[in-house]
Motif scaffolding. Structure first.
Motif, short mmCIF file in Angstrom:
data_model
loop_
_atom_site.label_atom_id
_atom_site.label_comp_id
_atom_site.label_asym_id
_atom_site.label_seq_id
_atom_site.Cartn_x
_atom_site.Cartn_y
_atom_site.Cartn_z
N TYR A 130 0.70 -1.20 -0.04
CA TYR A 130 0.07 0.02 -0.15
C TYR A 130 0.99 1.28 0.01
O TYR A 130 1.80 1.28 0.66
CB TYR A 130 -0.97 0.21 1.37
CG TYR A 130 -1.90 -1.07 1.21
CD1 TYR A 130 -3.23 -0.67 0.60
CD2 TYR A 130 -1.62 -2.34 1.73
CE1 TYR A 130 -4.16 -1.71 0.61
CE2 TYR A 130 -2.66 -3.42 1.53
CZ TYR A 130 -3.99 -3.13 0.89
OH TYR A 130 -4.89 -4.14 0.79
N LYS A 131 0.53 2.11 -0.77
CA LYS A 131 0.86 3.49 -0.70
C LYS A 131 0.03 4.51 -0.50
O LYS A 131 -1.08 4.72 -1.34
CB LYS A 131 1.63 3.88 -2.19
CG LYS A 131 2.55 5.04 -2.16
CD LYS A 131 3.32 5.22 -3.50
CE LYS A 131 4.12 6.42 -3.61
NZ LYS A 131 4.83 6.53 -4.95
N GLY A 132 -0.12 4.79 0.83
CA GLY A 132 -1.16 5.62 1.50
C GLY A 132 -2.25 4.81 1.41
O GLY A 132 -2.39 3.61 1.81
N ASN A 133 -3.58 4.99 0.77
CA ASN A 133 -4.75 4.00 0.64
C ASN A 133 -4.60 3.46 -0.62
O ASN A 133 -5.63 2.70 -0.68
CB ASN A 133 -5.93 5.16 0.82
CG ASN A 133 -6.08 5.57 2.35
OD1 ASN A 133 -5.65 5.01 3.28
ND2 ASN A 133 -6.83 6.78 2.31
N GLU A 134 -3.57 3.64 -1.42
CA GLU A 134 -3.76 2.88 -2.70
C GLU A 134 -2.81 1.75 -2.78
O GLU A 134 -1.72 1.37 -2.31
CB GLU A 134 -2.96 3.75 -3.83
CG GLU A 134 -2.95 3.23 -5.22
CD GLU A 134 -2.00 4.18 -6.26
OE1 GLU A 134 -1.54 3.68 -6.86
OE2 GLU A 134 -1.96 5.54 -5.90
N ARG A 135 -3.72 0.52 -2.97
CA ARG A 135 -3.38 -0.86 -3.18
C ARG A 135 -2.56 -1.05 -4.50
O ARG A 135 -2.91 -0.60 -5.58
CB ARG A 135 -4.66 -1.54 -2.97
CG ARG A 135 -4.09 -3.20 -2.96
CD ARG A 135 -5.62 -4.00 -2.99
NE ARG A 135 -5.32 -5.43 -3.49
CZ ARG A 135 -5.32 -6.41 -2.77
NH1 ARG A 135 -5.63 -6.29 -1.40
NH2 ARG A 135 -5.17 -7.48 -3.20
N GLN A 136 -1.37 -1.63 -4.23
CA GLN A 136 -0.35 -1.99 -5.30
C GLN A 136 -0.05 -3.48 -5.27
O GLN A 136 -0.27 -4.12 -4.25
CB GLN A 136 0.85 -1.30 -5.35
CG GLN A 136 0.61 0.33 -5.36
CD GLN A 136 1.95 1.24 -5.22
OE1 GLN A 136 2.80 0.61 -4.51
NE2 GLN A 136 1.81 2.13 -5.68
N GLU A 137 -0.19 -4.08 -6.46
CA GLU A 137 0.01 -5.57 -6.52
C GLU A 137 1.06 -5.72 -7.73
O GLU A 137 1.10 -4.99 -8.66
CB GLU A 137 -1.19 -6.47 -7.10
CG GLU A 137 -2.28 -6.51 -6.25
CD GLU A 137 -3.55 -7.13 -6.52
OE1 GLU A 137 -3.47 -7.98 -7.60
OE2 GLU A 137 -4.48 -7.26 -5.78
#
Length: 196
Positions: A130-137
């Motif tokens: 997660y970067k802040g509230n942004e989910r990264q895969e």
């Protein structure tokens, strides 16, 4: 508190004492002090049986580490992990020194060159961050040379306490270790502890 009281208190230091329950865990349930059953054991389907047997033979070594962790973090009056506030958790006054194994798990952890964890999903290695509230895969193929496979050992123990005049479950302690080879040094680390 007088000097003799302090000396007496230091002399009565509790050391960890392993309770081994003999009752079979027929349904492979999570153990607790009330049930008094053997630990639940979980082994990943693809975990090699010969590696599991090697690790079982090293159980005494792991239990000695666990006892040192329990003593230095929760039974030693000088531990920095214990809060001195009233009604805080954990409270050293309630520990009996007794502990037992609740759960053991043997599986794998996959890590990239930056030591980020991956797991297998849909035939690929996947990392979620997660970067802040942004989910990264992030996905990598199963034949990726960027991934290293580690043996993962997870052990949960229950520490008993005497809060109400009788011994009962007080705290659970989760420990984990990752090793590249079953012969590597096992270094268990505290993952978390909580109220039982």
């Amino acid at each position: 508190m007088g000097i003799f009281d302090r000396f007496k208190k230091k002399k009565e230091v509790k050391r960890p004492n392993l309770i081994v329950f003999e009752k079979e865990n027929v349904d492979n349930d999570y153990a607790n002090f009330e049930l008094k059953i053997k630990p639940r054991i979980s082994i990943d389907d693809d975990f090699p049986q010969e590696v599991y047997q090697l690790l079982v033979r090293r159980r005494k070594e792991m239990l000695e580490q666990i006892e040192e962790i329990i003593f230095s973090n929760y039974l030693d009056e000088d531990s920095e992990d214990l809060s001195s506030e009233i009604d805080s958790f954990p409270d050293i006054r309630y520990f009996t020194g007794n502990y037992y194994v609740i759960y053991e798990s043997y599986g794998f952890t996959y890590r990239d060159n930056n030591h980020r964890p991956y797991h297998i999903k849909n035939g690929q290695y996947r990392n979620v961050s997660y970067k802040g509230n942004e989910r990264q895969e992030n996905y990598l193929p199963l034949d990726s040379d960027k991934i290293k496979k580690y043996y993962n050992i997870f052990i949960q123990v229950g520490l008993t306490g005497n809060e109400n005049g009788q011994e009962e479950d007080y705290m659970s302690l989760d420990l984990v270790a990752e090793i590249a080879s079953p012969d590597d040094e096992i270094e268990l680390e505290v993952l978390s502890h909580g109220v039982m």
